[in-house]
Design an enzyme around this catalytic site. Structure first.
Site, short mmCIF file in Angstrom:
data_model
loop_
_atom_site.label_atom_id
_atom_site.label_comp_id
_atom_site.label_asym_id
_atom_site.label_seq_id
_atom_site.Cartn_x
_atom_site.Cartn_y
_atom_site.Cartn_z
CB SER A 285 73.99 28.89 66.82
OG SER A 285 74.68 28.06 65.89
CE1 TYR B 92 78.84 31.33 68.23
CE2 TYR B 92 78.23 29.16 67.40
CZ TYR B 92 78.11 30.54 67.36
OH TYR B 92 77.25 31.12 66.44
#
Ligand code: NAD
Ligand code: MG
Length: 305
Positions: A198, A211
């Site tokens: 990401s 995350y």
């Protein structure tokens, strides 16, 4: 309330066009959803390439295991792999059965085989069983594509919970070790592992620390495993998406971020899953035979490295 339309209806997909206006930007009307969200919760509906992805036989005969294959990026990858000639096994959470069945239908319409294996990636024994089920169906594994993941929003360290942290680490990161360990002896020549990192791995948001740390770990995992497996002819790469319009957002983001999702980047809009599938196809194909250990960012001009 008007019925949700698909962003496909708003885009002229195959003509050269201004990329910043090709798909709609915010405001979006999708409501926040507790727990795993479905494509049917989204308004407008995302574009996974259902009507636009054209295959060119680049993955003919490949056997692919895709986690998170029901919706969003995983669905776009499943459709693209199938149209490029691959059979697929899809993993997802049991609550997402409808999205998974719809994805499987697109795979079968492409003339390829699909098999559904719902289950929780935080469970090591399930991960091992998932590989066995995939091998039983496919006869081996050539493409191991990790897309499944969780993104809890946690505003402050006061709200940190060990059990949640452990779960995010297991779903996003430990499952890579468990599944790869079980799958390795079933790999065919030229096997390819692709993981989903990401922009958060490089530009972490304050409310996504847990995350972001797992995503940084995923890019690092790809780099280290690429070196570990190179002599056996196995490539390992990561894709790092920027903001993509998928059910991850209604399941994870606060309402205000949801309404304005993707609006602050240079394109002024989020990416659609259809705009990411060809990156996974490229990495999976032999055209990328000298590319391993890399993280490819697809962010709509948001600089992240
Ligand atoms: P999505 O919600 O469509 O896909 C995520 C999938 O993860 C779910 O469909 C579900 O099947 C799976 N999943 C979640 N928890 C699981 C569990 N415990 N066990 C098994 N499966 C589980 O959303 P998406 O955006 O397509 O997400 C796919 C990947 O892309 C994720 O790893 C996400 O972190 C990553 N990503 C997304 C964005 C974005 O903006 N959408 C940006 C960067 C990275
Ligand atoms: Mg889903």
């Amino acid at each position: 309330m008007r019925a949700p339309v698909s962003v496909r209806d708003m885009a002229d997909l195959n003509e050269p066009q201004n990329v910043s206006t090709k798909y709609p930007g915010p405001p979006f009307e999708t409501p926040k959803v507790p727990g795993p969200a479905s494509i049917s919760d989204m308004d407008p509906r995302p574009d996974h390439g259902e009507d636009s992805y054209v295959g060119h036989g680049r993955l003919e005969g490949r056997r692919a295991l895709i986690t998170g294959g029901d919706s969003g990026i995983g669905r776009a990858v499943a459709i693209a792999y199938a149209r490029e000639g691959a059979d697929v096994v899809l993993n997802y959470l049991p609550d997402e059965q409808q999205d998974a069945e719809d994805t499987a239908r697109y795979v079968e319409q492409a003339g390829r085989r699909a098999h559904l294996v719902p289950g929780d990636l935080s469970d090591e024994s399930f991960c091992t069983d998932l590989v066995s089920a995939a091998v039983d169906f496919l006869g081996g594994i050539d493409l191991l594509t990790f897309v499944g993941g969780r993104m809890p929003t946690i505003d402050g360290i006061e709200d940190f919970e060990t059990s949640n942290w452990q779960n995010v680490v297991d779903v996003n990161l430990s499952s890579l070790f468990w599944i790869t360990k079980a799958a390795k002896r079933h790999f065919g020549p030229g096997a390819v592992i692709t993981v989903t990192s990401s922009e958060q791995a490089f530009q972490p948001s304050p409310s996504l620390v847990e995350y972001a740390v797992t995503k940084a770990g995923i890019s690092n995992w790809a780099r280290a495993m690429a070196a570990q497996l190179a002599s056996e002819g196995i490539r390992v790469n990561a894709v790092a998406p920027g903001p993509f319009y998928t059910p991850l957002q209604p399941a994870s983001d606060p309402k205000q971020k949801l309404e304005n999702f993707g609006g602050s980047g240079p394109y002024g809009r989020p990416g659609q899953p259809a705009e990411l599938a060809s990156t996974y196809v490229y990495l999976a194909s032999q055209e990328a035979s000298y590319t391993s250990g890399e993280t490819i960012a697809v962010t709509g001009a948001i600089p992240i490295h």
